[in-house]
Design a protein around this motif. Structure first.
Motif, PDB file in Angstrom:
ATOM      1  N   VAL A   1      49.792  39.750  33.818  1.00 55.00           N
ATOM      2  CA  VAL A   1      49.683  41.230  33.801  1.00 55.00           C
ATOM      3  C   VAL A   1      51.009  41.924  34.141  1.00 55.00           C
ATOM      4  O   VAL A   1      51.059  43.149  34.230  1.00 55.00           O
ATOM      5  CB  VAL A   1      48.576  41.730  34.784  1.00 55.00           C
ATOM      6  CG1 VAL A   1      47.229  41.155  34.390  1.00 55.00           C
ATOM      7  CG2 VAL A   1      48.902  41.414  36.231  1.00 55.00           C
TER       8      VAL A   1
ATOM      9  N   LYS B   1      40.403  38.271  27.168  1.00 56.37           N
ATOM     10  CA  LYS B   1      41.554  37.636  26.512  1.00 56.37           C
ATOM     11  C   LYS B   1      41.275  36.137  26.320  1.00 56.37           C
ATOM     12  O   LYS B   1      40.560  35.508  27.124  1.00 56.37           O
ATOM     13  CB  LYS B   1      42.824  37.812  27.361  1.00 56.37           C
ATOM     14  CG  LYS B   1      43.307  39.252  27.433  1.00 56.37           C
ATOM     15  CD  LYS B   1      44.112  39.589  26.217  1.00 56.37           C
ATOM     16  CE  LYS B   1      44.592  41.013  26.073  1.00 56.37           C
ATOM     17  NZ  LYS B   1      44.426  41.989  27.065  1.00 56.37           N
TER      18      LYS B   1
ATOM     19  N   ARG C   1      40.504  40.529  31.152  1.00 49.98           N
ATOM     20  CA  ARG C   1      39.111  40.437  30.671  1.00 49.98           C
ATOM     21  C   ARG C   1      39.055  40.342  29.143  1.00 49.98           C
ATOM     22  O   ARG C   1      39.706  41.125  28.450  1.00 49.98           O
ATOM     23  CB  ARG C   1      38.339  41.669  31.148  1.00 49.98           C
ATOM     24  CG  ARG C   1      36.845  41.610  30.976  1.00 49.98           C
ATOM     25  CD  ARG C   1      36.169  42.676  31.829  1.00 49.98           C
ATOM     26  NE  ARG C   1      36.440  42.470  33.252  1.00 49.98           N
ATOM     27  CZ  ARG C   1      35.845  41.548  34.016  1.00 49.98           C
ATOM     28  NH1 ARG C   1      34.925  40.764  33.501  1.00 49.98           N
ATOM     29  NH2 ARG C   1      36.164  41.428  35.280  1.00 49.98           N
TER      30      ARG C   1
ATOM     31  N   VAL D   1      41.732  50.610  41.261  1.00 55.73           N
ATOM     32  CA  VAL D   1      42.216  50.022  40.013  1.00 55.73           C
ATOM     33  C   VAL D   1      42.267  48.500  40.170  1.00 55.73           C
ATOM     34  O   VAL D   1      42.775  47.986  41.171  1.00 55.73           O
ATOM     35  CB  VAL D   1      43.649  50.539  39.699  1.00 55.73           C
ATOM     36  CG1 VAL D   1      44.164  49.930  38.405  1.00 55.73           C
ATOM     37  CG2 VAL D   1      43.662  52.048  39.651  1.00 55.73           C
ATOM     38  N   ASP D   2      41.701  47.807  39.174  1.00 53.31           N
ATOM     39  CA  ASP D   2      41.778  46.345  39.192  1.00 53.31           C
ATOM     40  C   ASP D   2      42.981  45.934  38.336  1.00 53.31           C
ATOM     41  O   ASP D   2      42.939  46.079  37.113  1.00 53.31           O
ATOM     42  CB  ASP D   2      40.475  45.766  38.625  1.00 53.31           C
ATOM     43  CG  ASP D   2      40.519  44.244  38.534  1.00 53.31           C
ATOM     44  OD1 ASP D   2      41.561  43.660  38.893  1.00 53.31           O
ATOM     45  OD2 ASP D   2      39.514  43.665  38.090  1.00 53.31           O
ATOM     46  N   ILE D   3      44.031  45.439  38.979  1.00 49.58           N
ATOM     47  CA  ILE D   3      45.255  45.163  38.208  1.00 49.58           C
ATOM     48  C   ILE D   3      45.064  44.006  37.219  1.00 49.58           C
ATOM     49  O   ILE D   3      45.846  43.844  36.296  1.00 49.58           O
ATOM     50  CB  ILE D   3      46.498  44.917  39.097  1.00 49.58           C
ATOM     51  CG1 ILE D   3      46.336  43.670  39.958  1.00 49.58           C
ATOM     52  CG2 ILE D   3      46.859  46.132  39.925  1.00 49.58           C
ATOM     53  CD1 ILE D   3      47.664  43.158  40.480  1.00 49.58           C
ATOM     54  N   PHE D   4      44.027  43.217  37.428  1.00 49.54           N
ATOM     55  CA  PHE D   4      43.797  42.088  36.516  1.00 49.54           C
ATOM     56  C   PHE D   4      42.827  42.426  35.386  1.00 49.54           C
ATOM     57  O   PHE D   4      42.409  41.549  34.636  1.00 49.54           O
ATOM     58  CB  PHE D   4      43.293  40.866  37.298  1.00 49.54           C
ATOM     59  CG  PHE D   4      44.308  40.359  38.288  1.00 49.54           C
ATOM     60  CD1 PHE D   4      45.569  39.960  37.872  1.00 49.54           C
ATOM     61  CD2 PHE D   4      44.002  40.280  39.629  1.00 49.54           C
ATOM     62  CE1 PHE D   4      46.510  39.504  38.773  1.00 49.54           C
ATOM     63  CE2 PHE D   4      44.939  39.812  40.546  1.00 49.54           C
ATOM     64  CZ  PHE D   4      46.203  39.428  40.114  1.00 49.54           C
ATOM     65  N   ASP D   5      42.451  43.703  35.297  1.00 49.67           N
ATOM     66  CA  ASP D   5      41.443  44.109  34.319  1.00 49.67           C
ATOM     67  C   ASP D   5      41.837  43.753  32.880  1.00 49.67           C
ATOM     68  O   ASP D   5      40.985  43.415  32.062  1.00 49.67           O
ATOM     69  CB  ASP D   5      41.189  45.616  34.442  1.00 49.67           C
ATOM     70  CG  ASP D   5      39.864  45.971  33.812  1.00 49.67           C
ATOM     71  OD1 ASP D   5      38.898  45.220  34.046  1.00 49.67           O
ATOM     72  OD2 ASP D   5      39.815  46.953  33.046  1.00 49.67           O
ATOM     73  N   SER D   6      43.142  43.784  32.593  1.00 53.43           N
ATOM     74  CA  SER D   6      43.572  43.534  31.204  1.00 53.43           C
ATOM     75  C   SER D   6      43.362  42.065  30.799  1.00 53.43           C
ATOM     76  O   SER D   6      43.461  41.725  29.618  1.00 53.43           O
ATOM     77  CB  SER D   6      45.044  43.920  31.024  1.00 53.43           C
ATOM     78  OG  SER D   6      45.858  43.149  31.867  1.00 53.43           O
TER      79      SER D   6
ATOM     80  N   TYR E   1      38.442  36.048  36.200  1.00 51.44           N
ATOM     81  CA  TYR E   1      38.805  37.429  35.854  1.00 51.44           C
ATOM     82  C   TYR E   1      38.386  37.794  34.422  1.00 51.44           C
ATOM     83  O   TYR E   1      38.926  38.726  33.833  1.00 51.44           O
ATOM     84  CB  TYR E   1      40.299  37.674  36.111  1.00 51.44           C
ATOM     85  CG  TYR E   1      40.528  37.879  37.591  1.00 51.44           C
ATOM     86  CD1 TYR E   1      40.407  39.138  38.155  1.00 51.44           C
ATOM     87  CD2 TYR E   1      40.771  36.790  38.418  1.00 51.44           C
ATOM     88  CE1 TYR E   1      40.540  39.318  39.523  1.00 51.44           C
ATOM     89  CE2 TYR E   1      40.914  36.962  39.784  1.00 51.44           C
ATOM     90  CZ  TYR E   1      40.796  38.233  40.325  1.00 51.44           C
ATOM     91  OH  TYR E   1      40.923  38.413  41.681  1.00 51.44           O
ATOM     92  N   GLY E   2      37.446  37.047  33.875  1.00 54.07           N
ATOM     93  CA  GLY E   2      36.805  37.467  32.628  1.00 54.07           C
ATOM     94  C   GLY E   2      37.473  37.015  31.354  1.00 54.07           C
ATOM     95  O   GLY E   2      37.138  37.501  30.268  1.00 54.07           O
TER      96      GLY E   2
END
Ligand code: NAP
Length: 259
Positions: free
Chosen positions: A236, A11, A9, A2-7, A33-34
Motif C-alpha cells: 500500500v 486484489k 481487499r 481509515v483502514d490503510i490496508f483497504d486497497s 486483509y481480504g
C-alpha cells in the motif's frame, strides 16, 4: 477510522513458496486483509492443502517450480483463469545451501541461482502483462541481508544470488515505474523457519536463538510474521519503489560493523 490496508481487499496476490515459512505468513496476512491469495508450492503439496483449508474462500494453491519458465507460465495462466489477473506478486520462493568458498559446489550454486534469481525473474516476466493491462501493480522481492553484505561464513554464493535479486529490484523499479508498477525488496535477517532451524533438536534451537538474539540490537529472534507485516505495508506504500528494506532486529554486524 481509515483502514490503510483497504486497497488490498479483492486484489489477486501471488506468493511463490507461499505454503511454508515466511511465504506462509505472507499468504495468511494478505488473506486476512481480504486479498485473493494464489499460494504457489513446488514440493510441499500437503502444507499447501492444509493452508488452503485453513484460509477457506479466496485462497487457491498452484504447483510450479519457479526455476522452470514453462511451469511458471502455466501457473500464471491458471491463476488468471481461476482468481484473475495478478495485482501483487511476492517473489518469496528460495533455497539456501551453505558451503565454504573453497569447496565451491556448482550444482548447489546453480540451484540457488535458478530458484532465487531466475525464479524471481521468470515469475515477474509472466505476471508483467497482467500488471500492464491493469495499469499498475506491486512486486515484492524477498531478498536477504546476506545480499547487502551481512555475513555468515559459508553463505557467499547464497549472498550472490540475493545480491542479484536486489539489483533486479532496483532496475525493475526504474524500468516499470512508467507503468505504475512498484518494485521493492525486503532483506530479512535471520528468521526462524525450516531454512534456519529445520531438522534441529529443541536444545540446538535454543542455542541458535540465544546466539542470534545476541547479534541483534533488539535482542529478538526473527519470526515470519515480522516480514509478512512489512510485505502488507509495501503493498500500500503508493510512493515507494526501488527500495531494499532490511528487517533484521538491528543486526549488530550491520549497524556497528563489529561482531
Ligand atoms: P523455507 O521455510 O525453507 O521455505 C522455502 C519456500 O520456498 C518453500 O515454500 C518452498 O516451497 C519454496 N521453494 C523452494 N524451491 C522452490 C521452487 N523451485 N519452486 C517454488 N517454490 C520453491 O524458507 P524461508 O525461510 O521461509 O524462506 C523464504 C524466503 O526468505 C527465501 O527466499 C529465503 O531465501 C528468504 N530469507 C530467509 C531468511 C531466513 O532466515 N529464514 C533470511 C533471509 C531471507 P516447497 O516446499 O513447496 O518446495
Amino acid at each position: 477510522m481509515v483502514d490503510i490496508f483497504d486497497s488490498i481487499r479483492g486484489k489477486v496476490v501471488l506468493v511463490t513458496g507461499g505454503s511454508r515459512g515466511i511465504g506462509k505468513e505472507i499468504s495468511r496476512h494478505f488473506h486476512m486483509y481480504g486479498a485473493k491469495v494464489a499460494i504457489n508450492y513446488n514440493s510441499s503439496k500437503e502444507e499447501a492443502l492444509k493452508l488452503k483449508q485453513e484460509l477457506g474462500n479466496n485462497a487457491e494453491i498452484y504447483k510450479a517450480d519457479v526455476s522452470k519458465r514453462e511451469e511458471v507460465r502455466r501457473m500464471v495462466k491458471e491463476i488468471e483463469e481461476t482468481l484473475g489477473k495478478v495485482n501483487i506478486l511476492v517473489n518469496n520462493a528460495g533455497v539456501m545451501y551453505a558451503f565454504p568458498f573453497e569447496q565451491y559446489d556448482e550444482e548447489k550454486f546453480n540451484k540457488m541461482w535458478d530458484i532465487n534469481f531466475k525464479g524471481t525473474l521468470y515469475t515477474t516476466l509472466e505476471v508483467l502483462p497482467h500488471m500492464k493491462e491493469n495499469k499498475g501493480g506491486v512486486i515484492i522481492n524477498i531478498a536477504s541481508n546476506a545480499g547487502i553484505g551481512t555475513a555468515f561464513e559459508g553463505t557467499t554464493f547464497y549472498a550472490i544470488s540475493k545480491a542479484a535479486v536486489i539489483m533486479l529490484t532496483k532496475r525493475l523499479a526504474f524500468e516499470l515505474g512508467k507503468y505504475g508498477i512498484r518494485v521493492n525488496a525486503i532483506a530479512p535477517g535471520w528468521v526462524e523457519t525450516d531454512m534456519t532451524i529445520g531438522g534441529k533438536s529443541p536444545e540446538e534451537i535454543v542455542k541458535i536463538e540465544e546466539f542470534m538474539k545476541a547479534r541483534t540490537s533488539l535482542r529478538m529472534v526473527g519470526k515470519p510474521e515480522y516480514i509478512a507485516k512489512f510485505a502488507l505495508f509495501l503493498a500500500v506504500a503508493d510512493y515507494l519503489t526501488g527500495q531494499v528494506i532490511v528487517i533484521d532486529g538491528g543486526r549488530l554486524d550491520n549497524l556497528t560493523h563489529s561482531v
